[in-house]
Design an enzyme around this catalytic site. Structure first.
Site, PDB file in Angstrom:
ATOM      1  N   ARG A   1       1.054  -1.330   0.026  1.00  0.00           N
ATOM      2  CA  ARG A   1      -0.187  -0.012  -0.010  1.00  0.00           C
ATOM      3  C   ARG A   1       0.930   1.171  -0.173  1.00  0.00           C
ATOM      4  NH1 ARG A   1      -5.384  -0.334  -0.920  1.00  0.00           N
ATOM      5  NH2 ARG A   1      -5.816   1.309   0.338  1.00  0.00           N
TER       6      ARG A   1
ATOM      7  N   HIS B   1      -3.903  -2.162  -8.160  1.00  0.00           N
ATOM      8  CA  HIS B   1      -4.595  -2.521  -6.934  1.00  0.00           C
ATOM      9  C   HIS B   1      -3.928  -2.978  -6.058  1.00  0.00           C
ATOM     10  CE1 HIS B   1      -7.795  -4.302  -4.595  1.00  0.00           C
ATOM     11  NE2 HIS B   1      -7.047  -5.167  -4.659  1.00  0.00           N
TER      12      HIS B   1
HETATM   13  P1  ADP Z   1      -7.924   1.534  -3.431  1.00  0.00           P
HETATM   14  O1  ADP Z   1      -7.788   0.842  -4.807  1.00  0.00           O
HETATM   15  O2  ADP Z   1      -6.794   2.394  -3.253  1.00  0.00           O
HETATM   16  O3  ADP Z   1      -7.991   0.372  -2.561  1.00  0.00           O
HETATM   17  P2  ADP Z   1     -10.739   2.258  -3.106  1.00  0.00           P
HETATM   18  O4  ADP Z   1     -10.906   0.812  -2.636  1.00  0.00           O
HETATM   19  O5  ADP Z   1     -11.364   3.143  -2.321  1.00  0.00           O
HETATM   20  O6  ADP Z   1      -9.151   2.377  -3.443  1.00  0.00           O
HETATM   21  O7  ADP Z   1     -11.319   2.141  -4.850  1.00  0.00           O
HETATM   22  C1  ADP Z   1     -11.293   1.162  -5.750  1.00  0.00           C
HETATM   23  C2  ADP Z   1     -10.662   1.820  -6.975  1.00  0.00           C
HETATM   24  O8  ADP Z   1     -11.934   2.594  -7.163  1.00  0.00           O
HETATM   25  C3  ADP Z   1      -9.642   3.035  -6.821  1.00  0.00           C
HETATM   26  O9  ADP Z   1      -8.502   2.242  -6.934  1.00  0.00           O
HETATM   27  C4  ADP Z   1     -10.233   3.614  -8.095  1.00  0.00           C
HETATM   28  O10 ADP Z   1      -9.777   3.031  -9.348  1.00  0.00           O
HETATM   29  C5  ADP Z   1     -11.633   3.548  -8.114  1.00  0.00           C
HETATM   30  N1  ADP Z   1     -12.309   4.933  -7.531  1.00  0.00           N
HETATM   31  C6  ADP Z   1     -12.257   4.963  -6.132  1.00  0.00           C
HETATM   32  N2  ADP Z   1     -12.720   6.289  -5.873  1.00  0.00           N
HETATM   33  C7  ADP Z   1     -13.203   6.558  -7.093  1.00  0.00           C
HETATM   34  C8  ADP Z   1     -14.149   7.757  -7.521  1.00  0.00           C
HETATM   35  N3  ADP Z   1     -14.664   8.698  -6.574  1.00  0.00           N
HETATM   36  N4  ADP Z   1     -14.398   7.996  -8.753  1.00  0.00           N
HETATM   37  C9  ADP Z   1     -13.524   7.130  -9.753  1.00  0.00           C
HETATM   38  N5  ADP Z   1     -13.176   6.076  -9.227  1.00  0.00           N
HETATM   39  C10 ADP Z   1     -13.030   5.819  -8.202  1.00  0.00           C
END
Ligand code: ADP
Length: 197
Positions: A124, A164
């Site tokens: 992360r 991811h």
């Molecule tokens: P991470 O991938 O850092 O764990 P999240 O689980 O919050 O983040 O979100 C999953 C994925 O969804 C993100 O990596 C991103 O590609 C997409 N995403 C998150 N928030 C948004 C948003 N507000 N608008 C568009 N895409 C988003």
């Protein structure tokens, strides 16, 4: 007895934007450089179902995604009701989840199983903040991408953030099982495992 910290597993995926931009090698280099061990690696053209089963489906996760998106609309003065037709976080969360599925099935991805000390937190940290515009330089997202929720939401698509990374060990176990199935992930001795012995 609790397992040795070296036994911690995590899961990383190079998303379609990372593969298309030829960043797979650079991302792998960073993982190996810190001393984490790559124990599974493959390129996949994921199906809709595979990605749908990868991302959580529970109401809490979807609502959180919607709330985060609504917060972006407020921050930048965008009108969610006008642009998305609703201000309901659960509905907006579902919309963003759909954008995410469209993005993640748009091309091949690279699935990586990783083992090592604090593997989840380390990956992360290497990845950086979800929003590339907030990710510090020195992280994968900070060094190689410039996207933000403001831009993505305006264009009704997922944020392009290259990778991811599992958020917890539990999530990592599920994700490794999901993407590698019965295929073996491997283990081997990395010479720097025993550099102090
Ligand atoms: P991470 O991938 O850092 O764990 P999240 O689980 O919050 O983040 O979100 C999953 C994925 O969804 C993100 O990596 C991103 O590609 C997409 N995403 C998150 N928030 C948004 C948003 N507000 N608008 C568009 N895409 C988003």
């Amino acid at each position: 007895m609790a397992k040795h910290p070296r036994a911690e597993l995590t899961f990383l995926m190079v998303k379609p934007d990372g593969v298309r931009r030829g960043l797979t090698g650079e991302i792998m280099r960073r993982v190996e450089q810190v001393g984490l061990k790559v124990i599974g690696l493959k390129m996949i053209r994921p199906t809709h179902k595979q990605v749908d089963d990868h991302y959580p489906k529970d109401k809490g996760w979807i609502r959180r995604l919607g709330e985060k998106t609504l917060a972006t609309y407020e921050k930048y003065g965008f009108d969610a009701a006008k642009e998305l037709g609703t201000t309901n976080p659960a509905k907006i969360g579902l919309m963003v989840r759909k954008w995410l599925l469209d993005f993640m099935t748009s091309g091949p991805v690279v699935a990586v199983a990783i083992k090592g000390i604090h593997a989840v937190a380390m990956i992360r940290k290497l990845a950086g903040n979800t929003m590339p515009s907030d990710a510090p330089l020195g992280t994968i997202r900070g060094d190689f991408s410039v996207d933000s929720a403001a831009a993505a939401n305006r264009e009704k698509r997922a944020v392009y953030n290259l990778v991811h990374a599992s958020e917890t060990e539990n999530e990592a176990r599920h994700e490794i099982a999901h993407w590698f199935g019965k295929e073996a992930v491997h283990d081997y001795h990395r010479t720097d495992d025993s550099v102090f012995e």
